[in-house]
Design a protein around this motif. Sequence first.
Motif, PDB file in Angstrom:
ATOM      1  N   VAL A  87      44.552 -11.007 -61.951  1.00 15.42           N
ATOM      2  CA  VAL A  87      43.945 -10.439 -63.153  1.00 15.42           C
ATOM      3  C   VAL A  87      44.647 -10.997 -64.385  1.00 15.42           C
ATOM      4  O   VAL A  87      45.883 -11.014 -64.448  1.00 15.42           O
ATOM      5  CB  VAL A  87      44.065  -8.898 -63.154  1.00 15.42           C
ATOM      6  CG1 VAL A  87      43.445  -8.315 -64.421  1.00 15.42           C
ATOM      7  CG2 VAL A  87      43.417  -8.307 -61.913  1.00 15.42           C
ATOM      8  N   GLU A  88      43.866 -11.440 -65.354  1.00 15.81           N
ATOM      9  CA  GLU A  88      44.443 -11.859 -66.627  1.00 15.81           C
ATOM     10  C   GLU A  88      44.668 -10.629 -67.497  1.00 15.81           C
ATOM     11  O   GLU A  88      43.740  -9.851 -67.745  1.00 15.81           O
ATOM     12  CB  GLU A  88      43.514 -12.837 -67.343  1.00 15.81           C
ATOM     13  CG  GLU A  88      44.084 -13.359 -68.653  1.00 15.81           C
ATOM     14  CD  GLU A  88      43.133 -14.298 -69.381  1.00 15.81           C
ATOM     15  OE1 GLU A  88      43.298 -14.454 -70.615  1.00 15.81           O
ATOM     16  OE2 GLU A  88      42.231 -14.865 -68.730  1.00 15.81           O
ATOM     17  N   GLY A  89      45.893 -10.436 -67.940  1.00 18.13           N
ATOM     18  CA  GLY A  89      46.188  -9.275 -68.760  1.00 18.13           C
ATOM     19  C   GLY A  89      47.628  -9.274 -69.227  1.00 18.13           C
ATOM     20  O   GLY A  89      48.476  -9.995 -68.700  1.00 18.13           O
ATOM     21  N   ASP A  90      47.887  -8.447 -70.221  1.00 17.54           N
ATOM     22  CA  ASP A  90      49.211  -8.307 -70.818  1.00 17.54           C
ATOM     23  C   ASP A  90      49.914  -7.121 -70.167  1.00 17.54           C
ATOM     24  O   ASP A  90      49.327  -6.038 -70.052  1.00 17.54           O
ATOM     25  CB  ASP A  90      49.052  -8.080 -72.324  1.00 17.54           C
ATOM     26  CG  ASP A  90      50.360  -8.202 -73.091  1.00 17.54           C
ATOM     27  OD1 ASP A  90      51.361  -7.601 -72.657  1.00 17.54           O
ATOM     28  OD2 ASP A  90      50.373  -8.884 -74.129  1.00 17.54           O
ATOM     29  N   CYS A  91      51.154  -7.306 -69.764  1.00 14.75           N
ATOM     30  CA  CYS A  91      51.887  -6.238 -69.079  1.00 14.75           C
ATOM     31  C   CYS A  91      52.082  -5.009 -69.960  1.00 14.75           C
ATOM     32  O   CYS A  91      52.386  -3.927 -69.462  1.00 14.75           O
ATOM     33  CB  CYS A  91      53.236  -6.748 -68.589  1.00 14.75           C
ATOM     34  SG  CYS A  91      54.381  -7.253 -69.903  1.00 14.75           S
ATOM     35  N   ARG A  92      51.884  -5.151 -71.264  1.00 11.56           N
ATOM     36  CA  ARG A  92      52.076  -4.032 -72.186  1.00 11.56           C
ATOM     37  C   ARG A  92      50.816  -3.215 -72.408  1.00 11.56           C
ATOM     38  O   ARG A  92      50.881  -2.123 -72.985  1.00 11.56           O
ATOM     39  CB  ARG A  92      52.569  -4.565 -73.539  1.00 11.56           C
ATOM     40  CG  ARG A  92      53.900  -5.290 -73.469  1.00 11.56           C
ATOM     41  CD  ARG A  92      54.168  -6.109 -74.712  1.00 11.56           C
ATOM     42  NE  ARG A  92      53.242  -7.235 -74.823  1.00 11.56           N
ATOM     43  CZ  ARG A  92      53.332  -8.184 -75.747  1.00 11.56           C
ATOM     44  NH1 ARG A  92      54.309  -8.135 -76.638  1.00 11.56           N
ATOM     45  NH2 ARG A  92      52.461  -9.172 -75.776  1.00 11.56           N
ATOM     46  N   SER A  93      49.667  -3.731 -71.950  1.00 10.46           N
ATOM     47  CA  SER A  93      48.416  -3.059 -72.326  1.00 10.46           C
ATOM     48  C   SER A  93      47.332  -3.110 -71.258  1.00 10.46           C
ATOM     49  O   SER A  93      46.185  -2.791 -71.542  1.00 10.46           O
ATOM     50  CB  SER A  93      47.869  -3.683 -73.618  1.00 10.46           C
ATOM     51  OG  SER A  93      47.650  -5.081 -73.445  1.00 10.46           O
TER      52      SER A  93
END
Length: 255
Positions: A87-93
Motif C-alpha cells: 500500500v502506498e501511504g505515509d506512516c503518519r496518516s
Amino acid sequence: MTESIPLYRDGRHYDAMNRDIIADIPFYIEEAQHAMGPVLELACGTGRLAIPIAQSGVEIVGLDVSPSMLAHARTKAKQAEVAITFVEGDCRSFALGRKFALIFMGFNSMQHLHEYASLASLFSNVLQHLATGGRFVFDVFNPKLSLLARQPEERKHERDYQDPDRKGTIVFEHSVLYDDASQVAHIQCYFTRRGANGEERDFRQEELNMRCFFPQELDLLVRSQGFEIVEKFGNFERKAFASGEPKQIVICRGT
C-alpha cells in the motif's frame, strides 16, 4: 517522506547496496510468527523484510510512501511467489480500516521523522491500527558520539557493491555533519563507480538526514505516546540493551 530522498528511488540499487544486511531478518520473522495474526510493516521499501516474512507463512501488509520502491517490491514478491498487499501511504496518516497483531518499522526508518509532531502522528496512527494486545516493534541506531563528532569533510568507507546495470563495482562512502540543536545527522553519501572504463569518482551524491534518538529520550518518547516498553534489545540476537550497543530495538504495546 522517503520519496523525496533519492537514495530510496531506485529499488535495484537499494537492494544491491544492502544485499549483505540480513541480521534483522530472522528477528522480524520470529516477531511476526509470535504475533499469531496479521502483520503490518511501515516503511517496507522493496520488501527486504516483508517477503521473507510472507515466505514463513505470515499474512503481511507493507506500507511505504515511495511508489518506485513499492513497484520493485511487487515485482520481487511476484518472483518469490508470495502474496503481499503493498500500500502506498505515509506512516503518519495512513488509514487501512483494519487492525494488526504486530506493526513494525525496521531498518532505522523512524529516524526519517525529525519533528515531534511527526513522531506523535506515527505513534497515534500505530495505536489506532493495533489489535488488542498487539505490539509495535521498531529499531533505530544507538547514537555513537565518535561518529557524530567527525569532521564533516572526513569520509568513511561504508561498503562496495556490484552495479545492477553491470557497469562495475560501486564504492559507497559517507560523511556526517551533526546538528546538535535538531539532533539530525546530515549524511552526505558518495558513490564512485569502478569499471572497465576506469573510475567515475562521485558520479552520484545524495544527502540522507537522520534524527538521532538518545536512549533515555527514546524511552520517554515511547511512554509519552501511550505505550509501555515490553523489551528493549541492543542487537538482533536479543541482547539486553546496555551502554555501547549499536542498536535500540524496542518492543512495546499500548497501555
